[in-house]
Design a protein around this motif. Structure first.
Motif, mmCIF file in Angstrom:
data_model
loop_
_atom_site.group_PDB
_atom_site.id
_atom_site.type_symbol
_atom_site.label_atom_id
_atom_site.label_comp_id
_atom_site.label_asym_id
_atom_site.label_seq_id
_atom_site.Cartn_x
_atom_site.Cartn_y
_atom_site.Cartn_z
ATOM 1 N N LEU A 157 -6.957 -23.553 27.345
ATOM 2 C CA LEU A 157 -5.846 -23.709 28.300
ATOM 3 C C LEU A 157 -6.349 -23.536 29.735
ATOM 4 O O LEU A 157 -6.000 -24.327 30.622
ATOM 5 C CB LEU A 157 -4.754 -22.676 28.004
ATOM 6 N N GLY B 137 4.970 -26.936 27.114
ATOM 7 C CA GLY B 137 3.538 -26.615 27.053
ATOM 8 C C GLY B 137 2.889 -27.207 25.818
ATOM 9 O O GLY B 137 1.810 -27.793 25.877
ATOM 10 N N ASN B 138 3.562 -27.084 24.681
ATOM 11 C CA ASN B 138 2.962 -27.554 23.419
ATOM 12 C C ASN B 138 2.761 -29.066 23.388
ATOM 13 O O ASN B 138 1.760 -29.550 22.875
ATOM 14 C CB ASN B 138 3.836 -27.149 22.226
ATOM 15 N N LYS C 60 9.254 -23.950 25.818
ATOM 16 C CA LYS C 60 8.055 -23.729 24.996
ATOM 17 C C LYS C 60 7.403 -25.077 24.672
ATOM 18 O O LYS C 60 6.190 -25.255 24.803
ATOM 19 C CB LYS C 60 8.449 -22.979 23.713
ATOM 20 N N HIS D 72 -8.134 -19.651 25.874
ATOM 21 C CA HIS D 72 -7.500 -19.651 24.557
ATOM 22 C C HIS D 72 -7.405 -21.084 24.038
ATOM 23 O O HIS D 72 -6.987 -21.989 24.756
ATOM 24 C CB HIS D 72 -6.102 -19.036 24.686
ATOM 25 N N ASN E 291 7.396 -24.457 15.752
ATOM 26 C CA ASN E 291 7.255 -24.963 17.118
ATOM 27 C C ASN E 291 7.708 -26.418 17.158
ATOM 28 O O ASN E 291 7.710 -27.101 16.133
ATOM 29 C CB ASN E 291 5.782 -24.923 17.548
ATOM 30 N N ASN F 198 -1.328 -28.943 23.934
ATOM 31 C CA ASN F 198 -1.903 -28.963 22.580
ATOM 32 C C ASN F 198 -2.679 -30.246 22.302
ATOM 33 O O ASN F 198 -3.846 -30.190 21.908
ATOM 34 C CB ASN F 198 -0.826 -28.696 21.524
ATOM 35 N N THR G 44 -5.633 -23.885 21.874
ATOM 36 C CA THR G 44 -4.278 -24.066 21.332
ATOM 37 C C THR G 44 -4.339 -24.148 19.810
ATOM 38 O O THR G 44 -5.393 -24.409 19.217
ATOM 39 C CB THR G 44 -3.614 -25.358 21.855
ATOM 40 N N SER G 45 -3.177 -23.972 19.190
ATOM 41 C CA SER G 45 -3.117 -24.018 17.724
ATOM 42 C C SER G 45 -3.557 -25.387 17.213
ATOM 43 O O SER G 45 -4.169 -25.491 16.145
ATOM 44 C CB SER G 45 -1.705 -23.690 17.241
HETATM 45 C C1 LIG Z 1 -1.021 -21.472 23.344
HETATM 46 C C2 LIG Z 1 0.203 -22.336 23.388
HETATM 47 C C3 LIG Z 1 1.222 -21.676 24.277
HETATM 48 C C4 LIG Z 1 -0.198 -23.694 24.015
HETATM 49 O O1 LIG Z 1 0.768 -24.457 24.563
HETATM 50 C C5 LIG Z 1 0.762 -22.544 22.003
HETATM 51 O O2 LIG Z 1 1.924 -22.303 21.762
HETATM 52 C C6 LIG Z 1 -0.054 -23.109 20.907
HETATM 53 O O3 LIG Z 1 -1.270 -22.970 20.901
HETATM 54 O O4 LIG Z 1 0.527 -23.747 20.008
#
Ligand SMILES: CC(C)(CO)C(=O)C(=O)O
Ligand SMILES: NC(=O)C1=CN([C@@H]2O[C@H](COP(=O)(O)OP(=O)(O)OC[C@H]3O[C@@H](n4cnc5c(N)ncnc54)[C@H](OP(=O)(O)O)[C@@H]3O)[C@@H](O)[C@H]2O)C=CC1
Length: 328
Positions: A223, A208-209, A205, A271, A103, A213, A273-274
């Motif tokens: 989120l 969002g990260n 992508k 959820h 990522n 995050n 995030t990572s």
């Molecule tokens: C859940 C999401 C999409 C958050 O941006 C993600 O990619 C992550 O947790 O790293």
């Protein structure tokens, strides 16, 4: 086709299990520790749609045991890549393609990108340009990874959702090597669209990260909670707009409006995030690839990043205090 997945954790383990079950490539994985021992003893176990399947894969500790490959999939976390370069080297022959599955902003971003920054090495993800020099950007096939996957126990991979791994040459060319790999991934039940502009998809992508995050790590919020709260939503949006200005100055096309992207993140629900998960588990957080690299792109393009700077300073400090910051 000889394929090695280096770093078969959540994403690498999922990809490897799917390819192994399909059985049409000569597959190996390089892993370590208890995870490797469990895979050697009991196979690579994958839980998908509530059902467990055991994939029999060749799992090794040292790349020398499998030698030069046609494709090497790097499925490590971004900060694990530079320390592993010596271990990856035996896999690389003259024609080996390397698929990067991290990522964030990839180390090869300015390879075949055109423009004034062509060939620029990014210090945030590749200090001293070591990865660029030792892997070589001409080997790279870029990717954007969408599946959500977790490692539940050594050797046990749990797929949560999603099957799409977008692929793309940095040049945008639909080369034989990228289309051949995509074909094998599709045979394995994955979606593997080949993109002509992989950088634009990386940015959507990353959008969002880079915002959700670190905000989630700072607040402990999911989120859904970040998007529902007016203040954190505004902070995320401000970071995303700063990033959009940087991306657009580099020729990136943001094909969805920012508020739709925010809504999409909120719809993922409760959820974590990572980055928040890593913080909670005391593991290194991917701060530099997701946030510091965007700040660096802002400096390179002359675009201001005041909100990104502030959030980055806070999350980096938090990570250092908790022992979860891994500088390269
Ligand atoms: C859940 C999401 C999409 C958050 O941006 C993600 O990619 C992550 O947790 O790293
Ligand atoms: N998991 C997910 O749902 C998603 C992840 N991503 C991205 O994918 C990338 C990989 O993430 P993820 O799969 O979650 O990470 P994991 O930590 O689950 O997997 C990485 C694996 O690489 C191993 N590793 C690290 N260094 C070495 C080495 N030198 N030799 C052998 N093995 C090594 C790690 O071992 P060890 O545990 O011993 O360190 C671990 O098993 C990240 O950039 C992430 O942001 C993208 C979308 C979704």
């Amino acid at each position: 086709m000889r394929v090695t997945v280096f770093g078969a954790g959540a994403i690498g383990g999922y990809l490897a299990a799917k390819l192994a079950i399909a059985g049409s490539v000569d597959l190996s994985i390089v892993a370590r520790g208890a995870h490797l021992e469990a895979i050697k003893a009991d196979g690579l176990r994958l839980i998908e749609d509530g059902k467990e399947t055991v994939a029999r894969v060749k799992a090794v500790a040292r790349a020398e045991e499998v030698g030069e490959q046609d494709y090497v999939v790097l499925a490590l976390k971004a900060h694990s890549l530079a320390p592993a370069l010596g271990e990856i080297a035996p896999l690389l022959g003259e024609g080996t393609a390397v698929v990067t599955m991290q990522n964030g902003v990839p180390w090869w971003y300015f390879h075949k990108a055109g423009g004034a920054l062509e060939g620029t090495r990014l210090a945030a993800v590749d200090p001293g340009g070591t990865i660029w020099q030792r892997i070589g950007p001409e080997r790279v096939i870029g990717s954007v990874v969408y599946p959500a996957v977790e490692v539940d126990a050594p050797g046990l991979i749990r797929h949560v959702e999603g099957t799409r791994f977008s692929l793309g040459e940095p040049s945008g060319e639909k080369s034989e090597r990228v289309t051949a790999l995509a074909r094998e991934m599709v045979k394995a039940g994955l979606q593997a669209p080949v993109r002509e502009d992989i950088r634009s998809e990386i940015w959507v992508k990353l959008w969002g990260n880079l915002s959700f995050n670190p905000i989630s790590a700072l607040t402990g919020a999911t989120l859904a909670a970040i998007v529902a709260d007016e203040g954190t939503r505004a902070a995320a949006r401000a970071m995303m707009l700063e990033a959009q200005a940087i991306g657009e100055s580099l020729g990136v096309r943001f094909l969805i409006p920012v508020d739709r992207r925010i809504k999409g993140a909120g719809d993922v629900g409760e959820h974590k995030t990572s980055m928040l998960q890593d913080l909670e588990r005391g593991r290194p957080m991917e701060i530099d690839a997701l946030v510091t690299a965007v700040q660096e792109l802002g400096r390179l393009t002359g675009r201001p990043t005041p909100i990104i700077d502030t959030v980055l300073a806070l999350v980096r400090r938090l990570a250092i205090e908790r022992g979860c910051y891994s500088s390269l």
